[in-house]
Write a protein that holds these residues in place. Structure first.
Motif, PDB file in Angstrom:
ATOM      1  N   ALA A 124      -2.341   4.752  -5.802  1.00 32.55           N
ATOM      2  CA  ALA A 124      -1.713   6.069  -5.663  1.00 32.55           C
ATOM      3  C   ALA A 124      -0.197   5.984  -5.598  1.00 32.55           C
ATOM      4  N   SER A 125       0.325   4.852  -5.165  1.00 32.62           N
ATOM      5  CA  SER A 125       1.773   4.696  -5.002  1.00 32.62           C
ATOM      6  C   SER A 125       2.262   3.544  -5.864  1.00 32.62           C
ATOM      7  N   ALA A 126       3.525   3.654  -6.305  1.00 33.17           N
ATOM      8  CA  ALA A 126       4.116   2.587  -7.111  1.00 33.17           C
ATOM      9  C   ALA A 126       4.332   1.333  -6.285  1.00 33.17           C
ATOM     10  N   ALA A 127       4.536   1.498  -4.976  1.00 36.56           N
ATOM     11  CA  ALA A 127       4.781   0.344  -4.104  1.00 36.56           C
ATOM     12  C   ALA A 127       3.990   0.519  -2.808  1.00 36.56           C
ATOM     13  N   PRO A 128       2.663   0.386  -2.873  1.00 40.19           N
ATOM     14  CA  PRO A 128       1.835   0.593  -1.684  1.00 40.19           C
ATOM     15  C   PRO A 128       1.881  -0.611  -0.754  1.00 40.19           C
ATOM     16  N   PRO A 129       1.514  -0.411   0.527  1.00 46.75           N
ATOM     17  CA  PRO A 129       1.358  -1.561   1.425  1.00 46.75           C
ATOM     18  C   PRO A 129       0.106  -2.349   1.025  1.00 46.75           C
ATOM     19  N   GLN A 130      -0.118  -3.474   1.666  1.00 42.07           N
ATOM     20  CA  GLN A 130      -1.330  -4.251   1.415  1.00 42.07           C
ATOM     21  C   GLN A 130      -2.499  -3.559   2.122  1.00 42.07           C
ATOM     22  N   ALA A 160      -0.894   4.939   4.919  1.00 42.05           N
ATOM     23  CA  ALA A 160      -0.120   4.462   3.770  1.00 42.05           C
ATOM     24  C   ALA A 160       1.256   5.108   3.730  1.00 42.05           C
ATOM     25  N   LYS A 161       1.315   6.373   4.122  1.00 42.18           N
ATOM     26  CA  LYS A 161       2.569   7.125   4.045  1.00 42.18           C
ATOM     27  C   LYS A 161       3.634   6.564   4.985  1.00 42.18           C
ATOM     28  N   TYR A 162       3.211   6.072   6.135  1.00 44.25           N
ATOM     29  CA  TYR A 162       4.166   5.632   7.152  1.00 44.25           C
ATOM     30  C   TYR A 162       4.208   4.108   7.316  1.00 44.25           C
ATOM     31  N   THR A 163       3.711   3.392   6.309  1.00 43.41           N
ATOM     32  CA  THR A 163       3.744   1.930   6.336  1.00 43.41           C
ATOM     33  C   THR A 163       4.563   1.429   5.147  1.00 43.41           C
ATOM     34  N   PRO A 164       5.540   0.566   5.378  1.00 48.16           N
ATOM     35  CA  PRO A 164       6.367   0.068   4.265  1.00 48.16           C
ATOM     36  C   PRO A 164       5.579  -0.848   3.333  1.00 48.16           C
ATOM     37  N   THR A 165       6.156  -1.112   2.170  1.00 46.95           N
ATOM     38  CA  THR A 165       5.510  -1.966   1.176  1.00 46.95           C
ATOM     39  C   THR A 165       5.193  -3.348   1.735  1.00 46.95           C
ATOM     40  N   GLY A 167       4.295  -3.985   4.714  1.00 50.88           N
ATOM     41  CA  GLY A 167       3.310  -3.881   5.781  1.00 50.88           C
ATOM     42  C   GLY A 167       1.884  -3.888   5.250  1.00 50.88           C
ATOM     43  N   SER A 168       0.933  -3.620   6.135  1.00 54.84           N
ATOM     44  CA  SER A 168      -0.479  -3.635   5.744  1.00 54.84           C
ATOM     45  C   SER A 168      -1.253  -2.517   6.440  1.00 54.84           C
ATOM     46  N   VAL A 169      -2.335  -2.099   5.791  1.00 56.20           N
ATOM     47  CA  VAL A 169      -3.260  -1.106   6.337  1.00 56.20           C
ATOM     48  C   VAL A 169      -4.660  -1.718   6.300  1.00 56.20           C
ATOM     49  N   THR A 170      -5.324  -1.747   7.454  1.00 54.11           N
ATOM     50  CA  THR A 170      -6.667  -2.326   7.542  1.00 54.11           C
ATOM     51  C   THR A 170      -7.666  -1.237   7.905  1.00 54.11           C
ATOM     52  N   VAL A 171      -8.657  -1.047   7.042  1.00 55.71           N
ATOM     53  CA  VAL A 171      -9.703  -0.045   7.248  1.00 55.71           C
ATOM     54  C   VAL A 171     -10.985  -0.773   7.638  1.00 55.71           C
ATOM     55  N   THR A 172     -11.548  -0.430   8.798  1.00 50.90           N
ATOM     56  CA  THR A 172     -12.716  -1.125   9.326  1.00 50.90           C
ATOM     57  C   THR A 172     -13.836  -0.135   9.642  1.00 50.90           C
ATOM     58  N   HIS A 181     -17.887   3.440  14.188  1.00 52.85           N
ATOM     59  CA  HIS A 181     -16.446   3.489  14.436  1.00 52.85           C
ATOM     60  C   HIS A 181     -15.680   3.195  13.147  1.00 52.85           C
ATOM     61  N   LEU A 182     -14.907   4.174  12.712  1.00 61.53           N
ATOM     62  CA  LEU A 182     -14.041   4.014  11.546  1.00 61.53           C
ATOM     63  C   LEU A 182     -12.610   3.876  12.042  1.00 61.53           C
ATOM     64  N   ALA A 183     -12.044   2.681  11.913  1.00 56.00           N
ATOM     65  CA  ALA A 183     -10.686   2.416  12.398  1.00 56.00           C
ATOM     66  C   ALA A 183      -9.744   2.195  11.228  1.00 56.00           C
ATOM     67  N   VAL A 184      -8.588   2.844  11.283  1.00 55.29           N
ATOM     68  CA  VAL A 184      -7.531   2.647  10.281  1.00 55.29           C
ATOM     69  C   VAL A 184      -6.298   2.171  11.044  1.00 55.29           C
ATOM     70  N   ALA A 185      -5.972   0.893  10.884  1.00 57.67           N
ATOM     71  CA  ALA A 185      -4.842   0.283  11.599  1.00 57.67           C
ATOM     72  C   ALA A 185      -3.730  -0.034  10.617  1.00 57.67           C
ATOM     73  N   ASP A 186      -2.495   0.288  10.988  1.00 57.14           N
ATOM     74  CA  ASP A 186      -1.359   0.003  10.114  1.00 57.14           C
ATOM     75  C   ASP A 186      -0.270  -0.731  10.886  1.00 57.14           C
ATOM     76  N   THR A 187       0.652  -1.307  10.135  1.00 53.57           N
ATOM     77  CA  THR A 187       1.806  -1.990  10.735  1.00 53.57           C
ATOM     78  C   THR A 187       3.073  -1.190  10.439  1.00 53.57           C
ATOM     79  N   GLY A 188       2.922   0.137  10.450  1.00 53.50           N
ATOM     80  CA  GLY A 188       4.023   1.022  10.081  1.00 53.50           C
ATOM     81  C   GLY A 188       4.985   1.316  11.213  1.00 53.50           C
ATOM     82  N   ILE A 189       5.587   2.507  11.153  1.00 54.41           N
ATOM     83  CA  ILE A 189       6.687   2.852  12.049  1.00 54.41           C
ATOM     84  C   ILE A 189       6.230   3.139  13.472  1.00 54.41           C
TER      85      ILE A 189
END
Length: 256
Positions: A124-130, A160-165, A167-172, A181-189
């Motif tokens: 969806a983004s030209a420079a998404p996080p991992q 994804a919106k608040y995590t830099p390129t 960084g990473s987003v983990t969906v569990t 339990h649906l967890a979405v963890a990010d390393t964003g702001i």
């Protein structure tokens, strides 16, 4: 007119109990009027916005459009799309509020749904996080596929919106004796502690300037909260400013 009462029982003087009864009919009527207004206004706005967006698209594709107008027309198209997103999200909220209290009990393959949404987020983004997808359970969820899609997509797109390129987003997705339990963890702001209790309010913004720049309607987490309530679930938010956030949608065992 229907009478609406609020009852509250509190401990009083040892073993005694005090019951407080309030007539909240006026507040309920005002809330009903607000919901009707939002739903009707959103429906009325949808058609003119579609017309405006259509004409702007034709203008943008017109080879005779001068260079002076190309950037303003492109900006108008972006703003029209932003308005369309707000209207669609308001209609979704109105639908959730007007529907039955409980979502249906239809089986939904949540692991497959998450795999599709994560793949969409990657492109969806030209420079998404991992993006990392961790499926620890093959269990499905009993509920509304449309609403479960809305819950997961809002949480993933927010991360994804608040995590830099970098960084990473983990969906569990995991299950235990308590439920799913649906967890979405990010390393964003991250988010400061004082904002956490209000995040699911309509249009609440932690940083209005950043939110405007990144787009979105400001209604995503409110939709998540209402959709989860219809599944008997709840949203848990843990965050630390500058270090990231974890949003966890909890589903009760009877929905697994």
């Amino acid at each position: 007119p229907r009478l609406h009462l609020s009852l509250q029982v509190v401990p009083y003087s040892g073993t005694q109990r005090l019951m407080l009864v309030r007539d909240v009919s006026h507040q309920v009527a005002l809330e009903s009027m607000r919901k009707d207004f939002v739903a009707n206004a959103s429906h009325e706005l949808r058609s003119p916005l579609t017309v405006i967006a259509g004409y702007l698209e034709q203008l943008a594709d017109d080879p005779e459009l001068g260079t002076t107008w190309r950037e303003p027309v492109a900006d108008m198209r972006r703003q029209a799309e932003h308005m369309r997103e707000i209207v669609e999200d308001l209609l979704e909220l109105s639908r959730l509020e007007a529907g039955p209290e409980e979502a249906p009990l239809a089986p939904v393959d949540l692991p497959q749904l998450l795999a599709g949404l994560v793949q969409e987020a990657r492109v969806a983004s030209a420079a998404p996080p991992q993006f990392n997808l961790e499926i620890d359970s093959a269990e499905s969820v009993l509920g509304s596929e449309r609403e479960l899609h809305s819950i997961a997509s809002n949480l993933i797109s927010n991360a994804a919106k608040y995590t830099p390129t970098t960084g990473s987003v983990t969906v569990t997705w995991s299950c235990d004796a308590a439920g799913g339990h649906l967890a979405v963890a990010d390393t964003g702001i991250g988010i400061a502690a004082e904002h956490l209790p209000r995040l699911t309010e309509r249009f609440y913004r932690v940083d209005r300037a950043r939110a405007r720049a990144s787009g979105g309607s400001g209604l995503g987490l409110s939709i998540v909260k209402h959709a989860l309530q219809r599944h008997g679930g709840w949203l848990e938010i843990a965050s630390e400013e500058g270090r990231g956030s974890t949003f966890t949608a909890h589903f009760p065992q009877r929905r697994i």
